[in-house]
Design a protein around this motif. Structure first.
Motif, mmCIF file in Angstrom:
data_model
loop_
_atom_site.group_PDB
_atom_site.id
_atom_site.type_symbol
_atom_site.label_atom_id
_atom_site.label_comp_id
_atom_site.label_asym_id
_atom_site.label_seq_id
_atom_site.Cartn_x
_atom_site.Cartn_y
_atom_site.Cartn_z
ATOM 1 N N THR A 195 -25.001 16.939 0.642
ATOM 2 C CA THR A 195 -24.733 18.015 -0.328
ATOM 3 C C THR A 195 -26.007 18.482 -1.028
ATOM 4 O O THR A 195 -25.976 19.472 -1.734
ATOM 5 N N SER A 196 -27.108 17.765 -0.827
ATOM 6 C CA SER A 196 -28.270 18.107 -1.652
ATOM 7 C C SER A 196 -29.427 18.751 -0.895
ATOM 8 O O SER A 196 -30.511 18.888 -1.427
ATOM 9 N N ILE A 197 -29.211 19.174 0.371
ATOM 10 C CA ILE A 197 -30.352 19.747 1.081
ATOM 11 C C ILE A 197 -30.316 21.268 1.136
ATOM 12 O O ILE A 197 -31.135 21.888 1.794
ATOM 13 N N LEU A 214 -14.036 14.069 7.841
ATOM 14 C CA LEU A 214 -15.198 14.325 6.985
ATOM 15 C C LEU A 214 -14.804 14.715 5.569
ATOM 16 O O LEU A 214 -15.658 14.835 4.694
ATOM 17 N N GLU A 233 -17.289 19.905 -4.693
ATOM 18 C CA GLU A 233 -18.425 20.192 -3.833
ATOM 19 C C GLU A 233 -18.141 19.838 -2.372
ATOM 20 O O GLU A 233 -18.616 20.462 -1.455
ATOM 21 N N ARG A 234 -17.354 18.801 -2.189
ATOM 22 C CA ARG A 234 -17.100 18.318 -0.843
ATOM 23 C C ARG A 234 -16.077 19.184 -0.107
ATOM 24 O O ARG A 234 -16.258 19.566 1.028
ATOM 25 N N VAL A 235 -14.985 19.464 -0.797
ATOM 26 C CA VAL A 235 -13.808 19.923 -0.077
ATOM 27 C C VAL A 235 -13.546 21.436 -0.199
ATOM 28 O O VAL A 235 -12.862 22.008 0.631
ATOM 29 N N ARG A 290 -31.364 28.542 -5.548
ATOM 30 C CA ARG A 290 -32.585 27.754 -5.513
ATOM 31 C C ARG A 290 -33.180 27.642 -6.902
ATOM 32 O O ARG A 290 -33.010 28.509 -7.742
ATOM 33 N N PRO A 295 -33.481 23.220 -3.386
ATOM 34 C CA PRO A 295 -32.067 23.580 -3.476
ATOM 35 C C PRO A 295 -31.483 23.051 -4.775
ATOM 36 O O PRO A 295 -31.985 22.084 -5.349
ATOM 37 N N GLN A 297 -28.120 23.404 2.372
ATOM 38 C CA GLN A 297 -27.752 23.974 3.662
ATOM 39 C C GLN A 297 -26.231 23.908 3.777
ATOM 40 O O GLN A 297 -25.652 22.846 3.532
ATOM 41 N N PRO A 298 -25.579 25.019 4.135
ATOM 42 C CA PRO A 298 -24.111 24.975 4.242
ATOM 43 C C PRO A 298 -23.662 23.873 5.203
ATOM 44 O O PRO A 298 -24.351 23.579 6.182
ATOM 45 N N PHE A 299 -22.504 23.292 4.935
ATOM 46 C CA PHE A 299 -21.979 22.223 5.790
ATOM 47 C C PHE A 299 -21.832 22.687 7.243
ATOM 48 O O PHE A 299 -22.109 21.945 8.171
ATOM 49 N N TYR A 300 -21.378 23.927 7.427
ATOM 50 C CA TYR A 300 -21.145 24.354 8.815
ATOM 51 C C TYR A 300 -22.464 24.386 9.598
ATOM 52 O O TYR A 300 -22.500 24.067 10.781
ATOM 53 N N LEU A 306 -22.895 14.583 6.413
ATOM 54 C CA LEU A 306 -23.082 15.811 5.650
ATOM 55 C C LEU A 306 -23.791 15.496 4.343
ATOM 56 O O LEU A 306 -23.471 14.535 3.664
ATOM 57 N N ARG A 321 -25.045 26.823 -1.294
ATOM 58 C CA ARG A 321 -26.021 25.983 -0.591
ATOM 59 C C ARG A 321 -27.117 26.811 0.046
ATOM 60 O O ARG A 321 -28.262 26.406 0.100
ATOM 61 N N GLU A 322 -26.730 27.988 0.518
ATOM 62 C CA GLU A 322 -27.683 28.819 1.241
ATOM 63 C C GLU A 322 -28.637 29.553 0.305
ATOM 64 O O GLU A 322 -29.811 29.690 0.619
ATOM 65 N N LEU A 332 -19.031 27.978 -1.470
ATOM 66 C CA LEU A 332 -19.948 26.840 -1.466
ATOM 67 C C LEU A 332 -21.071 27.045 -0.441
ATOM 68 O O LEU A 332 -22.193 26.595 -0.651
ATOM 69 N N ASP A 333 -20.756 27.750 0.654
ATOM 70 C CA ASP A 333 -21.797 28.061 1.639
ATOM 71 C C ASP A 333 -22.888 28.917 1.001
ATOM 72 O O ASP A 333 -24.071 28.683 1.213
ATOM 73 N N VAL A 355 -13.712 17.656 4.547
ATOM 74 C CA VAL A 355 -14.239 18.975 4.205
ATOM 75 C C VAL A 355 -13.191 20.011 4.590
ATOM 76 O O VAL A 355 -12.284 19.718 5.373
ATOM 77 N N VAL A 380 -7.043 18.772 2.766
ATOM 78 C CA VAL A 380 -7.632 19.281 4.001
ATOM 79 C C VAL A 380 -6.549 19.497 5.058
ATOM 80 O O VAL A 380 -6.491 20.544 5.702
#
Lengths: 297, 130
Positions: free
Chosen positions: B7-9, B46, A198-200, A226, A283, B11-14, B5, A222-223, A218-219, B48, A178
């Motif tokens: 990871t399982s919902i 964090l 997944e995190r970084v 589904r 998700p 929704q993007p982290f930002y 944060l 997540r977005e 990754l955005d 990230v 990071v």
């Protein structure tokens, strides 16, 4: 707004005898990002990385790293100055001490960052006067990482950097990734550890059996990714539910499970026409997507 | 402030960061002028990508909730902003109901009230009032 990729491959391939280690790989890694190269052991990650670094010759296709052709020998020296690489099979000079190899390496790189060197020496608890041959595997890995990070390269390529590190070591490694990225280094690292990716990571490229099976931010994952679970009294034909964004459809009895990478709402709208008695949307994580891609191929 | 944060919902982290900062501002956990950690510091904390923090900050700056100052981090700018639209519409609707009630008591019929409203609004539009 389309920055030049730091790594770009077109149809990159490597064949060993009759085995395709890497086949037709089209990869684009963007600058100032952390990009993860995710795949099982033996998926072709190391072969790809070695080709990018000019350590093995591709059987087909082409690649550019920092805008330079990888197989041009005039450019490869220049390239090695601006790209740092850490691998599982790194060779370090065994007879040197930690302090000696740091001094030795530093002399080659004018941009060497003394701050990073100091911070990491402390964080990794490396004993300066210990000979490299008597360091543990994890310590060697940390030393190799320190040497790569302190060079302040434009591009860092790491092959399974967390291998051989304990959980604290992994956390420190990710933290360092990071901070390197925030000072302008582009990072490309291979891994089979989904949690760390997944995190970084900003983006993830998934490779399976030598082929790229996914390339997404990754955005985006997540977005838009589904899982949709539907229950029908009268099951519609699978074909009726196939539409852009649907990655997978599976049915069992009255249930249908779909994985979509986009357009979840229009998919649900379409499914409504067949009167499902239940609709559930959830998700889906990188882990499920990864397992799905591996299963499918 | 503390961030969390997930990871399982899905929704993007930002987006999660933006919501948590907004929520902290609404609940008073963060106040006008408060400083948030720099992009690099928060990203390291964090674990990230710094691009995640940078995106959250720049979108909040766009919304007017944060002010980014070169080299010194992000500052909260909570102004006395106009109340939310929903809130204002709700208040207005209560006023209208009260008025209608009052006019009923004075013996007016619904269609007469309707015409009065229409005429008044029409008249305002005619003379170019807002």
């Amino acid at each position: 707004m389309n920055p030049t990729p730091v790594i770009e491959t077109i149809g990159l391939s490597k064949t060993y005898g009759k085995t395709d280690a890497v086949s037709g790989l089209n990869l684009r890694v963007m600058p100032n990002c952390i990009t993860a190269f995710l795949g099982l052991n033996g998926a072709g990650k190391t072969t790809t990385i070695k080709m990018l670094l000019g350590m093995i010759r591709p059987s087909g296709g082409e690649a550019r790293v920092l805008g330079r052709q990888i197989d041009s020998s005039d450019e490869s020296v220049e390239l090695r100055r601006s790209v740092a690489y850490v691998s599982e099979s790194q060779r370090l000079y065994d007879y040197m001490t930690v302090a000696q190899i740091i001094r030795f390496t530093r002399s080659f790189y004018p941009a060497w960052c003394a701050d990073t060197e100091k911070t990491l020496l402390r964080m990794y608890e490396l004993p300066p006067n210990r000979k490299i041959k008597s360091l543990s595997k994890g310590m060697r890995r940390k030393l190799a990482l320190l040497l790569a990070f302190a060079r302040k390269p434009d591009l860092l390529i790491l092959d399974e950097p967390s291998d051989g590190l304990d959980p604290v070591g992994i956390e420190q490694l990710l933290e360092t990734l990071v901070s390197q990225c925030s000072t302008g280094t582009s990072i490309f690292f291979s891994s089979h550890q989904i949690a760390e990716v997944e995190r970084v990571a900003d983006r993830v490229c998934m490779i399976h059996k030598g082929r790229l099976v996914m390339d997404a931010s990754l955005d985006e994952v997540r977005e838009s990714y589904r899982q949709i679970d539907l229950v029908f009294n009268a099951l519609p034909d699978e074909y009726e539910l196939r539409m852009p964004g649907v990655e997978r459809i599976e049915s069992r009895g009255h249930q249908v499970r779909m994985i979509v990478s986009a357009n979840a709402e229009s998919v649900i709208e379409r499914a409504r026409a067949y009167y499902p008695s239940s609709t559930e949307v959830s998700p889906i994580g990188l882990r499920e997507i990864f397992l799905d891609r591996v299963k499918e191929n | 402030m503390f961030f969390k944060l997930n990871t399982s919902i899905g929704q993007p982290f930002y987006v999660q960061l933006m919501q948590q900062i907004r929520h902290a501002a609404e609940s008073g956990a963060l106040q006008d002028g408060d400083q948030l950690p720099g992009i690099r510091t928060l990203a390291e904390e964090l674990v990230v990508s710094p691009n995640t923090v940078a995106r959250a900050y720049s979108e909040l700056e766009h919304e007017g909730l944060l002010e980014l100052r070169q080299g010194s981090g992000a500052f909260l700018t909570i102004k006395r902003r106009a109340r939310g639209l929903t809130e204002r519409v709700q208040a207005a609707s209560r006023k209208v109901e009260d008025l209608i009630e009052e006019l009923h008591q004075e013996g007016l019929q619904d269609n007469e009230i309707w015409r009065l409203f229409e005429t008044a609004l029409f008249h305002r539009a005619e003379i170019g009032a807002e």
